[in-house]
Enzyme design. Sequence first.
Site, PDB file in Angstrom:
ATOM      1  N   GLU A 135       0.876  -1.170   0.000  1.00  0.00           N
ATOM      2  CA  GLU A 135       0.000   0.000   0.000  1.00  0.00           C
ATOM      3  C   GLU A 135       0.907   1.212   0.000  1.00  0.00           C
ATOM      4  O   GLU A 135       1.528   1.546   1.009  1.00  0.00           O
ATOM      5  CB  GLU A 135      -0.951   0.059   1.186  1.00  0.00           C
ATOM      6  CG  GLU A 135      -1.916   1.234   1.056  1.00  0.00           C
ATOM      7  CD  GLU A 135      -2.801   1.448   2.256  1.00  0.00           C
ATOM      8  OE1 GLU A 135      -2.823   2.579   2.769  1.00  0.00           O
ATOM      9  OE2 GLU A 135      -3.470   0.489   2.685  1.00  0.00           O
TER      10      GLU A 135
ATOM     11  N   CYS B 153      -2.887   8.331   4.549  1.00  0.00           N
ATOM     12  CA  CYS B 153      -2.735   7.687   3.241  1.00  0.00           C
ATOM     13  C   CYS B 153      -3.843   8.074   2.282  1.00  0.00           C
ATOM     14  O   CYS B 153      -3.623   8.154   1.072  1.00  0.00           O
ATOM     15  CB  CYS B 153      -2.704   6.165   3.402  1.00  0.00           C
ATOM     16  SG  CYS B 153      -1.284   5.566   4.358  1.00  0.00           S
TER      17      CYS B 153
END
Length: 462
Positions: A238, A272
């Site tokens: 990720e 994020c």
Amino acid sequence: MTELMTREDVPGTLEVHDPASGELVGRVTAATEQEVAGAVRAARAAFAVWARTPAGERAEALKAAAKELRERADELAEMNTRETGKLPDDARGGVLAGAGTLEQYAELGPAHRGRSLQGGWDATDLMVPGPRGVVVALTPWNDPVAVACGLLGAALATGNVVVHKPSERCPHVGRMLSELIARHLPLDVLQCLDGDGSVGAWLAECDGVDVIAHVGSTATGRSVAAAAARTGAKVLLENGGNDALIVDADVDPRLAASQAAVGAFANAGQICVSVERIYVHRDLAREFLDALAEEARKRPTEVPMGPLVDERQRAHVHDQVRDAVERGAQVLAGGTLPDGPGAYYPATVLAGCTRSMRVMTEETFGPVAPVQVVGDFDEALAEAADDRYGLTATVLTNSMAHAQRAWRELPVGTVKVNDVFGGAPAGAAHPRNASGEGFGYGPELLDEMTVTKVVHIGLAGG
């Protein structure tokens, strides 16, 4: 995010400073290449026992760790705040979220099952999942407890062993978490290594590693993937995102500005899935921009906002803002380096942005809201989709047709409609393109951490 370094960078003593004051938090000694190899060997030896431990017993160990994590939430949250500047309530919330994630995987682990197959009457055919082996978890600084608990919990619940390297920007909270969980496990089932990018590189290149799970920058993720291609390890990534927010013509501009401010400025933009670029319809652009600038000026006097993680990150953010201004963007709020100690940066709103500016094409990871005015929803959707990342996007609209088009056409792992943050628990998505690969959370992470074996049992001599 952690950056991989070259082999010529010799690990040594790393210092961590409080980003709010500049004061020294502490020092850690980075692992050597020999210590990295030794940790992987020790993990491999521990795997033989842990993989055979009944799933229910593994689950009980995780539940006990989660209980202790809740009891020590204030302690870990305080260290997180000191190392990364995360606001105390947010830091404590991250610890509690991590405890909840450990509990989730403690429940899901024993329920993770294979399938029976319809073969011959006199045979048994099965698909059986099993642990992969040694998992390396390279975890980030922006939410170090919650993110790490997801990777560690899923790996341990399925019978894997873990070597954990937290970001060098928060080594103390990372080690506190690993040691807390490890107390409830057999020796060497979970180990923690301190160090910078060179330690991460050695782990990624080490023979004997079966899975490398990395949450961090795209550059580091690509280095990890390249190393894994040589060793054969499975990779879960990720990585960076350049998440778009589309503001349609039919929404309340002040409510849209409030959503945009939360998305762009929460945790000083260091999430994020932060809003990284905004496309607003020209019919409400002026009112939206005025309201967004007003929201920015409320921080931190009316709405708390902490510092960036360090001076290096602040310099990166300010470089992008200066680039945008030099290319014609107008600063409506913020945009200047403040006086005084700490790595603070003001909530910043930029108008008149275009694709020529780095702030619209690269991940900023700071409290900056760059806004581009568009003529219609088609243009907004095209601009949002034209990006090398593929993590998240948000659409604010009252049109069901536009919402349907957005979630179907945007090439990202997660699409949110009318809510920049939020979502049901246990959701899992695939990031796209430069944002990574593989499920990084949810029940599907258990599948990523396991391998499936087909078993056929026939009659002897049949």
